[in-house]
Design an enzyme around this catalytic site. Structure first.
Site, PDB file in Angstrom:
ATOM      1  N   ASP A  80      -5.398  -2.598  -6.735  1.00 38.65           N
ATOM      2  CA  ASP A  80      -5.230  -3.575  -5.667  1.00 38.65           C
ATOM      3  C   ASP A  80      -3.862  -3.343  -5.023  1.00 38.65           C
ATOM      4  OD1 ASP A  80      -5.465  -6.024  -4.140  1.00 38.65           O
ATOM      5  OD2 ASP A  80      -4.196  -6.958  -5.654  1.00 38.65           O
ATOM      6  N   ASP A 125      -4.447  -8.705  -9.124  1.00 39.26           N
ATOM      7  CA  ASP A 125      -3.758  -9.960  -9.433  1.00 39.26           C
ATOM      8  C   ASP A 125      -4.525 -11.213  -9.027  1.00 39.26           C
ATOM      9  OD1 ASP A 125      -2.119 -11.264  -6.688  1.00 39.26           O
ATOM     10  OD2 ASP A 125      -3.204  -9.376  -6.548  1.00 39.26           O
ATOM     11  N   ASP A 130      -1.783  -5.863  -2.454  1.00 38.12           N
ATOM     12  CA  ASP A 130      -0.890  -7.019  -2.406  1.00 38.12           C
ATOM     13  C   ASP A 130      -0.900  -7.788  -3.724  1.00 38.12           C
ATOM     14  OD1 ASP A 130      -0.018  -7.245   0.603  1.00 38.12           O
ATOM     15  OD2 ASP A 130      -2.137  -6.759   0.608  1.00 38.12           O
TER      16      ASP A 130
END
Length: 261
Positions: free
Chosen positions: A25, A203, A27
């Protein structure tokens, strides 16, 4: 899934081997969050680390992001990397071929107009237009989160071709049926990812779909941060910890390759 009391261990460095398919991922994982999504950039040394990992894995490394692929290319400058953008709505395979899921342009135009009207009426709320999906951000003014949480489902209910994807201070309207898990599964069914053991780092709530797919395929999922509950099997506390771990993985893989020679 993990309970509210988190006991996940950190991932071992040897979790990634030359036979791994690595999914990252952007960001909140590779990139620290910024109030302005356009103001982020890779920290020093990251691109070198990722280039080395991509080469060591035979190109079986992919960015998997809510951002558009064009946005990922602007930030990372690596148009040769495999990537899934807009939660899988667009995908660039390991051989550079790109594909995009069809979207009802008229419905998207009506949705986009309403989202911009909402943002205009709520100072501090920002629109992120990703071409095939559109999102409302309130990271700069988190006090708007409760208000967006009430408004966003009502907007989504008016557009049957779209669904709401909540994230970290963001409410994204994306075409129905696509998520990061679908994107990862598509990668794993095609070269150079096919037949490899997947490892995914992410996240956000949007990454949970990918965690579930990776776990089902016998791989490992690494949550970044402390969000619970989660399907993740390992955890790292922050993007800075991700950078340090990837540097260690890079060192291990390159040393192993040197010994093999």
């Amino acid at each position: 899934m993990t309970a509210a009391r988190d006991t996940l261990p950190p991932p071992p460095v040897d979790l990634v081997t030359p036979d791994t398919a690595l999914f990252l991922d952007a960001d909140g994982t590779l990139l620290a969050f910024a109030d302005d999504p356009e103001a982020v950039f890779p920290p020093p040394g990251m691109l070198d680390t990722l280039d080395t990992l991509n080469q060591a894995l035979g190109g079986a490394m992919a960015l998997v992001s809510g951002r558009a692929i064009a946005g990922l290319d602007r930030i990372f400058g690596r148009t040769a990397w495999a990537a899934a953008g807009q939660h899988g709505l667009e995908r660039r395979d390991g051989d550079g071929r790109t594909s995009t899921v069809p979207v009802d342009a008229d419905e998207l135009a009506r949705l986009r107009e309403i989202v911009h009207d909402i943002a205009s009426a709520l100072p501090g709320v920002r629109v992120e237009d990703k071409s095939w999906s559109v999102a409302l951000h309130c990271r700069e003014h988190p006090e708007r989160a409760d208000e967006l949480e009430r408004i966003a489902p009502a907007i989504a209910a008016r557009f049957p071709g779209f669904e709401l994807q909540p994230g970290s201070y963001v409410y994204e309207f994306k075409p129905r049926g696509m998520d990061k898990g679908v994107a990862v599964a598509a990668f794993l069914d095609s070269p150079p990812f096919r037949g490899r053991t997947p490892v995914y780092l992410g996240d956000d709530l949007t990454d949970e779909h990918a965690f579930a797919v990776v776990n089902e395929r016998g791989g490992a999922s690494v949550r970044v941060g402390t969000r619970t509950p989660s399907h993740a099997t390992f955890t790292l506390p922050s993007p800075a910890a991700v950078h340090a771990w990837l540097d260690s993985v890079k060192a291990t893989l390159t040393q192993g390759a040197a010994r093999a020679r």
